[in-house]
Design an enzyme around this catalytic site. Structure first.
Site, short mmCIF file in Angstrom:
data_model
loop_
_atom_site.label_atom_id
_atom_site.label_comp_id
_atom_site.label_asym_id
_atom_site.label_seq_id
_atom_site.Cartn_x
_atom_site.Cartn_y
_atom_site.Cartn_z
N ARG A 151 36.97 53.60 30.59
CA ARG A 151 36.14 52.77 31.47
C ARG A 151 35.55 51.55 30.76
NH1 ARG A 151 35.19 55.84 36.17
NH2 ARG A 151 35.28 58.08 35.80
N ASP B 40 43.99 38.75 39.25
CA ASP B 40 44.78 37.59 39.64
C ASP B 40 44.24 36.95 40.93
OD1 ASP B 40 46.37 37.98 37.42
OD2 ASP B 40 48.09 38.77 38.54
N TYR C 231 25.74 58.04 39.48
CA TYR C 231 25.71 56.90 40.39
C TYR C 231 24.41 56.76 41.18
CZ TYR C 231 30.63 56.97 39.25
OH TYR C 231 31.82 56.98 38.58
N ASN D 179 31.74 45.24 43.25
CA ASN D 179 31.79 46.48 42.49
C ASN D 179 33.20 47.02 42.71
OD1 ASN D 179 31.69 49.02 41.41
ND2 ASN D 179 29.66 49.50 42.19
N HIS E 143 28.29 47.12 38.38
CA HIS E 143 28.57 48.56 38.31
C HIS E 143 27.25 49.31 38.30
CE1 HIS E 143 32.85 48.11 37.52
NE2 HIS E 143 32.50 47.08 36.77
N LEU E 144 27.19 50.40 39.02
CA LEU E 144 25.98 51.22 39.06
C LEU E 144 25.68 51.84 37.70
CD1 LEU E 144 26.79 52.88 42.47
CD2 LEU E 144 24.94 51.27 42.06
N SER E 145 26.72 52.35 37.05
CA SER E 145 26.55 52.98 35.74
C SER E 145 26.92 51.99 34.64
CB SER E 145 27.44 54.23 35.64
OG SER E 145 28.81 53.87 35.64
#
Length: 157
Positions: free
Chosen positions: A112, A88, A24, A75, A101-103
């Site tokens: 994931r 929803d 991260y 995020n 997303h950082l990664s």
């Protein structure tokens, strides 16, 4: 007109800088907030930066963004892969969302690879570390300019 962006951060992101820096990065959430504020100022955006470890908070904030005709840069962290409630909320609030997303979630564990948020987001940015937040703000600023030029609101995905 200055557009507001809710920058929403999900579970465990309060631990950035300490938690798995090899995945991260070393930037803390405070560092990311400061860089987002600087970037937002240059882009003529106003940001409302928030973090919660609780799914219901994120749902309520998405609904609030919809009521205020704001954009969302989110995020969702682990909730990306599990939260139909966030999916929803985005769909029902008809809010313009960029997921960040950082990664690179697609280069990690198989569980994931799927995001419930991606299906209702305008776009997804992943794998660029903290810079991804700034890329997301730039994308939302471009959408805001397009809306202003066309006199319309681009809602949802």
């Amino acid at each position: 007109m200055t557009k507001t962006v809710f920058v929403l951060n999900g579970p465990n992101l309060n631990l950035l800088g300490k938690r798995e820096p090899g995945i991260y990065g070393v930037a803390t959430l405070d560092d990311i907030e400061a860089s987002c504020k600087r970037e937002a100022g240059q882009l003529e955006l106003q940001i409302d930066f928030r973090q919660s470890n609780h799914e219901g908070d994120l749902v309520s904030w998405i609904q609030e963004a919809g009521e205020k005709n704001a954009y969302v840069l989110i995020n969702p962290a682990a909730y990306s892969h599990t939260s139909v409630a966030i999916h929803d909320a985005i769909r029902s609030a008809r809010v313009t969302v960029v997921e960040v997303h950082l990664s690179n979630i697609h280069a990690r564990e198989a569980f994931r690879h799927h995001s419930h948020v991606s299906a209702v987001a305008k776009g997804v940015i992943c794998g660029f570390g903290a810079e991804g937040y700034l890329l997301g703000l730039r994308a939302l600023a471009a959408i805001a300019k397009e809306e202003e030029k066309n006199g319309q609101s681009i809602k949802g995905a």
